[in-house]
Design a protein around this motif. Structure first.
Motif, PDB file in Angstrom:
ATOM      1  N   GLU A 253       0.828  -1.214   0.000  1.00 10.82           N
ATOM      2  CA  GLU A 253       0.000   0.000   0.000  1.00 10.82           C
ATOM      3  C   GLU A 253       0.859   1.259   0.000  1.00 10.82           C
ATOM      4  OE1 GLU A 253      -2.875  -1.895  -0.678  1.00 10.82           O
ATOM      5  OE2 GLU A 253      -3.756  -0.151   0.301  1.00 10.82           O
ATOM      6  N   GLY A 254       0.495   2.190  -0.892  1.00 13.46           N
ATOM      7  CA  GLY A 254       1.126   3.512  -0.804  1.00 13.46           C
ATOM      8  C   GLY A 254       2.267   3.711  -1.770  1.00 13.46           C
ATOM      9  N   CYS A 255       2.798   2.625  -2.357  1.00 11.04           N
ATOM     10  CA  CYS A 255       3.929   2.880  -3.273  1.00 11.04           C
ATOM     11  C   CYS A 255       3.388   3.205  -4.660  1.00 11.04           C
ATOM     12  CB  CYS A 255       4.850   1.673  -3.330  1.00 11.04           C
ATOM     13  SG  CYS A 255       4.045   0.231  -3.993  1.00 11.04           S
ATOM     14  N   ARG A 256       4.252   3.805  -5.491  1.00  7.16           N
ATOM     15  CA  ARG A 256       3.850   4.231  -6.836  1.00  7.16           C
ATOM     16  C   ARG A 256       4.696   3.474  -7.865  1.00  7.16           C
ATOM     17  NH1 ARG A 256       3.920  10.307  -5.555  1.00  7.16           N
ATOM     18  NH2 ARG A 256       5.269  10.473  -7.339  1.00  7.16           N
ATOM     19  N   SER A 257       3.989   2.749  -8.730  1.00  6.96           N
ATOM     20  CA  SER A 257       4.741   1.932  -9.709  1.00  6.96           C
ATOM     21  C   SER A 257       5.572   2.836 -10.636  1.00  6.96           C
ATOM     22  CB  SER A 257       3.772   1.086 -10.537  1.00  6.96           C
ATOM     23  OG  SER A 257       2.760   1.916 -11.035  1.00  6.96           O
ATOM     24  N   ALA A 258       5.133   4.080 -10.802  1.00  5.10           N
ATOM     25  CA  ALA A 258       5.883   4.972 -11.721  1.00  5.10           C
ATOM     26  C   ALA A 258       7.321   5.166 -11.234  1.00  5.10           C
ATOM     27  CB  ALA A 258       5.179   6.327 -11.808  1.00  5.10           C
ATOM     28  N   ASN A 259       7.539   5.031  -9.920  1.00  2.00           N
ATOM     29  CA  ASN A 259       8.898   5.236  -9.375  1.00  2.00           C
ATOM     30  C   ASN A 259       9.699   3.951  -9.361  1.00  2.00           C
ATOM     31  OD1 ASN A 259       8.217   7.815  -8.811  1.00  2.00           O
ATOM     32  ND2 ASN A 259       7.853   7.510  -6.612  1.00  2.00           N
ATOM     33  N   MET A 260       9.070   2.850  -9.782  1.00  5.60           N
ATOM     34  CA  MET A 260       9.714   1.545  -9.541  1.00  5.60           C
ATOM     35  C   MET A 260       9.806   0.683 -10.789  1.00  5.60           C
ATOM     36  SD  MET A 260       8.006   0.648  -5.893  1.00  5.60           S
ATOM     37  CE  MET A 260       9.343  -0.489  -5.613  1.00  5.60           C
ATOM     38  N   GLU A 261       9.815   1.325 -11.946  1.00  2.44           N
ATOM     39  CA  GLU A 261       9.741   0.546 -13.202  1.00  2.44           C
ATOM     40  C   GLU A 261      10.880  -0.467 -13.320  1.00  2.44           C
ATOM     41  OE1 GLU A 261       9.461   3.754 -15.987  1.00  2.44           O
ATOM     42  OE2 GLU A 261       7.275   3.596 -16.119  1.00  2.44           O
ATOM     43  N   ALA A 262      12.115  -0.042 -13.006  1.00  2.00           N
ATOM     44  CA  ALA A 262      13.253  -0.967 -13.182  1.00  2.00           C
ATOM     45  C   ALA A 262      13.109  -2.164 -12.250  1.00  2.00           C
ATOM     46  CB  ALA A 262      14.563  -0.232 -12.885  1.00  2.00           C
ATOM     47  N   VAL A 263      12.634  -1.907 -11.025  1.00  2.00           N
ATOM     48  CA  VAL A 263      12.487  -2.980 -10.021  1.00  2.00           C
ATOM     49  C   VAL A 263      11.354  -3.924 -10.437  1.00  2.00           C
ATOM     50  CG1 VAL A 263      12.023  -3.447  -7.578  1.00  2.00           C
ATOM     51  CG2 VAL A 263      13.302  -1.410  -8.214  1.00  2.00           C
ATOM     52  N   ILE A 264      10.246  -3.354 -10.883  1.00  2.00           N
ATOM     53  CA  ILE A 264       9.096  -4.182 -11.295  1.00  2.00           C
ATOM     54  C   ILE A 264       9.487  -5.076 -12.478  1.00  2.00           C
ATOM     55  CG2 ILE A 264       6.775  -4.101 -12.323  1.00  2.00           C
ATOM     56  CD1 ILE A 264       6.346  -1.489 -10.662  1.00  2.00           C
ATOM     57  N   GLU A 265      10.233  -4.479 -13.407  1.00  2.00           N
ATOM     58  CA  GLU A 265      10.657  -5.237 -14.599  1.00  2.00           C
ATOM     59  C   GLU A 265      11.496  -6.451 -14.191  1.00  2.00           C
ATOM     60  OE1 GLU A 265      13.923  -5.142 -16.319  1.00  2.00           O
ATOM     61  OE2 GLU A 265      13.103  -6.353 -17.952  1.00  2.00           O
ATOM     62  N   LYS A 266      12.395  -6.259 -13.231  1.00  2.00           N
ATOM     63  CA  LYS A 266      13.270  -7.370 -12.801  1.00  2.00           C
ATOM     64  C   LYS A 266      12.477  -8.417 -12.013  1.00  2.00           C
ATOM     65  CE  LYS A 266      17.139  -6.133 -14.639  1.00  2.00           C
ATOM     66  NZ  LYS A 266      17.718  -6.938 -15.719  1.00  2.00           N
ATOM     67  N   ALA A 269      10.674 -10.490 -14.325  1.00  2.00           N
ATOM     68  CA  ALA A 269      11.613 -11.380 -15.036  1.00  2.00           C
ATOM     69  C   ALA A 269      11.947 -12.612 -14.188  1.00  2.00           C
ATOM     70  CB  ALA A 269      12.892 -10.619 -15.378  1.00  2.00           C
ATOM     71  N   VAL A 270      11.940 -12.485 -12.851  1.00  2.00           N
ATOM     72  CA  VAL A 270      12.230 -13.669 -12.020  1.00  2.00           C
ATOM     73  C   VAL A 270      10.997 -14.570 -11.913  1.00  2.00           C
ATOM     74  CG1 VAL A 270      13.869 -12.306 -10.661  1.00  2.00           C
ATOM     75  CG2 VAL A 270      11.626 -12.826  -9.695  1.00  2.00           C
ATOM     76  N   GLY A 271       9.831 -14.053 -12.420  1.00  6.08           N
ATOM     77  CA  GLY A 271       8.637 -14.885 -12.448  1.00  6.08           C
ATOM     78  C   GLY A 271       7.529 -14.398 -11.535  1.00  6.08           C
ATOM     79  N   ALA A 272       7.744 -13.281 -10.858  1.00  8.10           N
ATOM     80  CA  ALA A 272       6.682 -12.748  -9.980  1.00  8.10           C
ATOM     81  C   ALA A 272       5.600 -12.088 -10.837  1.00  8.10           C
ATOM     82  CB  ALA A 272       7.275 -11.726  -9.016  1.00  8.10           C
ATOM     83  N   GLU A 273       4.385 -12.080 -10.274  1.00  6.07           N
ATOM     84  CA  GLU A 273       3.283 -11.399 -10.959  1.00  6.07           C
ATOM     85  C   GLU A 273       3.066 -10.081 -10.222  1.00  6.07           C
ATOM     86  OE1 GLU A 273      -0.426 -13.895 -11.227  1.00  6.07           O
ATOM     87  OE2 GLU A 273      -1.174 -12.049 -10.270  1.00  6.07           O
ATOM     88  N   VAL A 274       3.257  -8.950 -10.916  1.00 13.32           N
ATOM     89  CA  VAL A 274       3.129  -7.625 -10.271  1.00 13.32           C
ATOM     90  C   VAL A 274       1.989  -6.860 -10.949  1.00 13.32           C
ATOM     91  CG1 VAL A 274       4.298  -5.480  -9.681  1.00 13.32           C
ATOM     92  CG2 VAL A 274       5.618  -7.609  -9.826  1.00 13.32           C
ATOM     93  N   LYS A 275       1.016  -6.448 -10.133  1.00  8.80           N
ATOM     94  CA  LYS A 275      -0.110  -5.696 -10.698  1.00  8.80           C
ATOM     95  C   LYS A 275      -0.269  -4.371  -9.962  1.00  8.80           C
ATOM     96  CE  LYS A 275      -3.482  -8.601 -10.172  1.00  8.80           C
ATOM     97  NZ  LYS A 275      -3.895  -9.987 -10.019  1.00  8.80           N
ATOM     98  N   GLU A 276      -0.670  -3.342 -10.712  1.00 12.16           N
ATOM     99  CA  GLU A 276      -0.978  -2.059 -10.074  1.00 12.16           C
ATOM    100  C   GLU A 276      -2.349  -2.151  -9.434  1.00 12.16           C
ATOM    101  OE1 GLU A 276       0.698   0.907 -13.353  1.00 12.16           O
ATOM    102  OE2 GLU A 276      -0.473   1.922 -11.781  1.00 12.16           O
ATOM    103  N   THR A 277      -2.512  -1.520  -8.264  1.00 15.51           N
ATOM    104  CA  THR A 277      -3.841  -1.466  -7.644  1.00 15.51           C
ATOM    105  C   THR A 277      -4.186   0.016  -7.431  1.00 15.51           C
ATOM    106  OG1 THR A 277      -2.934  -1.399  -5.423  1.00 15.51           O
ATOM    107  CG2 THR A 277      -3.327  -3.597  -6.369  1.00 15.51           C
ATOM    108  N   ASP A 278      -5.400   0.294  -6.964  1.00 20.83           N
ATOM    109  CA  ASP A 278      -5.762   1.721  -6.752  1.00 20.83           C
ATOM    110  C   ASP A 278      -4.872   2.361  -5.683  1.00 20.83           C
ATOM    111  OD1 ASP A 278      -9.335   0.943  -6.975  1.00 20.83           O
ATOM    112  OD2 ASP A 278      -7.671   1.013  -8.422  1.00 20.83           O
TER     113      ASP A 278
END
Ligand code: EPZ
Length: 419
Positions: A253-266, A269-278
């Protein structure tokens, strides 16, 4: 001395709320020196580093009040301009007081921060830029004595994009005579958050978040009525790695995917499922973690402050990965502690080759710096055959608010004990 005890092997599930960003709150707190009046900040995290900068600023005459999660700061009466060695040596970011003190008072006496575990961490680029703005500086007995009648706007080119260097000069420039242009400036979200605060004070700043920032000096500034500090993308990334390591499902809760693109991409890539929520992100860890190479870079590249945490993840991945650290020259100190837990890691220059294995084995380990301690806690969450004890966790408390409580709520078997 306190230690953290972890019995690993549990899957983490649930919701975690991310605290305010340490590396935004520190420059923003320092910026309150720029003008009198009461500034009001929300979501300033309860961390050792924040306590340290408050101690230093209180000795200067700055008044702090805290109520219902709001930190109010008043710099009407600054009587001193010194940041003493005994406090600066515990927190290098004290150098962020240099710019605001020069802008407000025209003088400052700051202990040279000295190196730290992860590297020499010079401040030559800060000083070179301040000299270009007309500041006279001498180095005596380990202190920088700086004086200037009136700061002058200057064209500054940073040889390396420096985060606190960019922030220090932005703060020095807001009341300087004329225009200051910073080139090859740091683009971190925390730099933008500071610029937002400075604009709320009445500063004229453009280009924050890009590599060219322009500041036009103004005569007067006013106190910040309200500002909510951005959330901590490094804490968010740490909990995302925990979900990937334990195969759990966590709402961040509270984090912004816009600030974390490189981390989300990696992490994808390791196989995690990452989704944006409200209200942030949701991550589900994979059954088996794939190994992925990373190379730390200035923002928006992969953050060096998540390198140690990602290495812990790679220790339990399938296959081998290469981790390249390009920002700091000694940011592999966590490797020897991870090896004590059975990790298969080989260092060659600024690269670590990690050969993943099924699991790690519990062991007593020692934290050496802030993000290394986070990686040891993560490793403890998946370490089997006993309990992992992480010692010297004062390092952890510098940058993570109640980490073990947040992990406990997610189902980890973790507690803090006085050693
Ligand atoms: C900030 O440190 C962060 N700290 C660090 O977070 C972070 O790791 C770092 O930026 C890089 O992202 C705060 O914001 C309080 P730099 P900073 O100046 O500003 C070299 C954490 O764990 N350099 O961007 O000190 C330097 O040696 C901490 O929260 C010079 O050579 O880092 C490094 O190689 C750790 N001369 C590179 O630039 C200078 O004058 C980037 O450093 C300044 C920097």
């Amino acid at each position: 001395m306190e230690k953290i005890i972890i019995e690993g092997g549990r899957q983490l599930n649930g919701t975690v709320t991310i605290s305010g960003a340490k590396n935004a709150a520190l420059p923003i707190t320092a910026a309150s020196i720029l003008t009198g009046g009461w500034h009001r900040f929300h979501r300033v995290p309860q961390l050792r580093d924040i306590e340290t900068i408050r101690k230093i600023m209180s000795k200067m005459g700055v008044v702090f009040e805290e109520q219902d999660g709001v930190l109010s700061i008043n710099s009407d009466n600054i009587t001193e301009c010194e940041a003493p060695y005994d406090l600066v040596k515990t927190m290098r970011a004290s150098i962020l007081l240099l710019g605001p003190l020069l802008a407000r008072l025209g003088r400052a006496r700051i202990s040279l921060p000295g190196g730290c575990a992860i590297g020499a961490r010079p401040i030559n680029l800060h000083l070179k830029a301040l000299a270009a703005m007309g500041v006279d500086m001498t180095l005596e007995h380990g202190y920088i004595n700086a004086r200037v009648d009136r700061l002058k706007g200057a064209n500054v080119f940073f040889d390396i994009p420096t985060v606190t260097g960019t922030e220090n000069i932005m703060m020095a420039a807001v009341k300087a005579e004329g225009k200051t242009v910073l080139r090859n400036a740091a683009k971190e979200p925390e730099v933008i958050d500071l610029a937002v605060v400075l604009r709320k004070m009445g500063a004229l700043i453009e280009g924050d978040g890009t590599d060219t920032i322009t500041i036009r000096g103004v005569k007067n500034l006013g106190a910040v009525q309200e500002h909510v500090v951005i959330t901590d993308r490094i804490e968010a990334g740490t909990f995302m790695v925990a979900a990937a390591m334990t195969g759990g499902s966590i709402a961040i809760e509270g984090c912004r995917s816009a600030n974390m693109e490189a981390v989300i991409e990696k992490l994808r890539a390791v196989g995690a499922e990452v989704k944006e929520t409200d209200s942030g992100l949701h991550i589900r860890g994979p059954k088996t973690v794939k190994s992925v190479d990373i190379k730390t870079m200035p923002y928006p590249g992969f953050p060096t402050d998540l390198q140690a945490q990602f290495m812990a993840l790679m220790c339990v991945a399938e296959g081998s990965s290469i981790i390249t650290e390009t920002i700091f020259e000694n940011r592999f100190i966590h490797v020897s502690e991870l090896q004590r837990m059975g990790a298969n890691i080989e260092i060659s220059g600024n690269q670590a080759i990690v050969r993943g294995r099924e699991y790690l084995s519990a062991a007593p380990v020692m934290a050496t710096d802030l993000r290394a301690s986070a990686s040891l806690v993560l490793a403890g969450l998946v370490a089997l055959e006993g309990r992992t004890e992480v010692h010297r966790i004062y390092h952890l408390d510098r940058g993570y608010e109640a980490m073990e409580e947040k992990f406990m709520k997610l189902g980890a078997n973790i507690r803090r004990e006085t050693a």
